[in-house]
Design a protein around this motif. Structure first.
Motif, PDB file in Angstrom:
ATOM      1  N   ASN A 216     143.605 -70.962  56.299  1.00 42.34           N
ATOM      2  CA  ASN A 216     144.849 -71.350  55.621  1.00 42.34           C
ATOM      3  C   ASN A 216     145.119 -72.833  55.904  1.00 42.34           C
ATOM      4  O   ASN A 216     145.248 -73.223  57.071  1.00 42.34           O
ATOM      5  N   ALA A 217     145.162 -73.627  54.861  1.00 42.13           N
ATOM      6  CA  ALA A 217     145.319 -75.078  55.082  1.00 42.13           C
ATOM      7  C   ALA A 217     145.942 -75.739  53.853  1.00 42.13           C
ATOM      8  O   ALA A 217     145.970 -75.169  52.755  1.00 42.13           O
ATOM      9  N   TRP A 218     146.427 -76.931  54.077  1.00 48.71           N
ATOM     10  CA  TRP A 218     146.886 -77.796  52.997  1.00 48.71           C
ATOM     11  C   TRP A 218     145.838 -78.881  52.765  1.00 48.71           C
ATOM     12  O   TRP A 218     145.216 -79.356  53.720  1.00 48.71           O
TER      13      TRP A 218
ATOM     14  N   PRO B  42     148.703 -70.911  53.081  1.00 49.09           N
ATOM     15  CA  PRO B  42     149.176 -71.962  53.996  1.00 49.09           C
ATOM     16  C   PRO B  42     150.655 -71.797  54.320  1.00 49.09           C
ATOM     17  O   PRO B  42     151.441 -71.335  53.486  1.00 49.09           O
ATOM     18  N   HIS B  43     151.011 -72.186  55.536  1.00 49.81           N
ATOM     19  CA  HIS B  43     152.400 -72.097  55.990  1.00 49.81           C
ATOM     20  C   HIS B  43     152.755 -73.397  56.701  1.00 49.81           C
ATOM     21  O   HIS B  43     151.945 -74.345  56.745  1.00 49.81           O
TER      22      HIS B  43
ATOM     23  N   SER C  18     150.186 -74.746  59.184  1.00 50.81           N
ATOM     24  CA  SER C  18     148.802 -74.984  58.760  1.00 50.81           C
ATOM     25  C   SER C  18     148.452 -76.469  58.825  1.00 50.81           C
ATOM     26  O   SER C  18     149.302 -77.336  58.605  1.00 50.81           O
ATOM     27  N   GLU C  19     147.167 -76.719  59.087  1.00 51.04           N
ATOM     28  CA  GLU C  19     146.696 -78.105  59.171  1.00 51.04           C
ATOM     29  C   GLU C  19     146.703 -78.756  57.783  1.00 51.04           C
ATOM     30  O   GLU C  19     146.543 -78.074  56.762  1.00 51.04           O
TER      31      GLU C  19
END
Length: 334
Positions: free
Chosen positions: A74-76, A47-48, A51-52
């Motif tokens: 990639n997500a939080w 994640p960056h 990211s959602e």
């Protein structure tokens, strides 16, 4: 991984063998109330800041269900403290709500981790969260995702737009069947108490109390109890859409009556008295109706007010049936 707000755990999208075992046990109602994880922020993939952010409850079954759908994404994941309750129930009970969401956003310092102001919440959490208040208090905009976590990848691919099916709550045969082990497991303790009461009532007779009579008659009563549980907690949920009445308690009465009639016809010897047979029939019917009514809170068919209305209407009926059954059972001992 390290972020501007501190370290954030990165979790896998695949469950371990131990987690699958725990999931199975929880599905059977074992350790269900302790199956939780710490509220906070987690990462999936790499994640960056763009990211959602997906929001869920700290009931680990809900969390696992979500992360399993995020393979390759990639997500939080922002986990709220719902006291171990799933999103839908927590939203109704007020623990998946605006206050907890805003508090958790600030606690994890989300605005320093992501460069946008978006949160994706499960649609079933909408009843507990006021999106306008969240925006006013945290600057983050709430977007309601699909009902089912498995539709999230397509929802994200479609630029966060849900088709009508993603908004539709289902209650299929398999979804109903999965719930029955929990319903049955909850009944172990009440069933033990009912057996003790049944033993005492079965021993009452001309000699005040007879252990021989208690052992013999309790056996018949246990058959009736098992029939009521099977009818109300298993067969009624499975056949739910095909039972031609609306009220769950009435569905339980119909199937419980059939189970009670079959039980009396099949198990009772010819010498059994009419009062004893009728007592067993009413006991099975009342038990089935009560357990079927309990299932209303698990379904998408009824609202909280509808559940309350049905309880007010049918609990007196069930009490009358159980009272008649008890009176006839004692009378048949003389």
């Amino acid at each position: 991984m390290e972020t501007k707000a501190g370290p954030v755990p990165i979790i896998k999208t695949r469950l371990t063998a131990g987690e699958w075992m725990s999931t199975t046990l929880v599905r059977c109602g074992i350790n269900r109330h302790n199956y939780t994880l710490c509220p906070g922020l987690y990462g999936v993939g790499q994640p960056h800041e763009g990211s959602e952010v997906l929001v869920t409850a700290n009931f680990k079954l809900s969390f696992d269900h979500l992360r399993r759908t995020l393979s390759g994404i990639n997500a939080w994941i922002l986990v709220l403290d719902t006291r171990g309750i799933n999103v839908w129930c927590a939203a109704g009970k007020g623990s998946f709500d605006t206050k907890e969401l805003v508090s958790r956003i600030k606690e994890v310092k989300l605005d320093s981790i992501v460069a946008h102001k978006r949160l994706i919440l499960p649609q079933l959490g909408a009843t507990g969260v006021n999106a306008k208040e969240v925006k006013a208090l945290s600057k983050f905009r709430v977007i309601y995702g699909p009902v089912r976590a498995k539709d999230l990848p397509l929802f994200l691919k479609n630029n966060k737009k849900a088709d009508p099916f993603m908004r539709q709550v289902t209650f299929t045969f398999l979804e109903r069947l999965i719930l029955t082990p929990v319903e049955v497991q909850i009944l172990f303790k009440p069933a033990i108490i009912a057996t003790v009461v049944l033993f005492i009532l079965s021993g009452i007779g001309p000699g005040i109390f007879s252990f021989t009579s208690a052992w013999t008659r309790t056996g018949y009563g246990l058959y009736a109890l098992a029939g009521g549980i099977f009818s109300g907690a298993v067969i009624t949920p499975i056949l739910l859409p095909w039972i031609p009445v609306r009220a769950f308690a009435l569905k339980g009465i119909l199937l419980g009556s059939a189970a009670g009639a079959a039980l009396v016809w099949k198990l009772c010897p010819e010498s059994i008295s009419f009062s004893r047979a009728l007592a067993l029939f009413l006991f099975t019917t009342a038990t089935s109706s009560f357990l079927a009514m309990n299932f209303t809170g698990t379904t998408p068919f009824t609202s909280p007010s509808g559940v309350e209305k049905e309880m007010k209407q049918y609990i007196p009926v069930q009490m009358i049936l159980m009272g008649l059954s008890t009176g006839l059972w004692i009378y048949s001992g003389f």
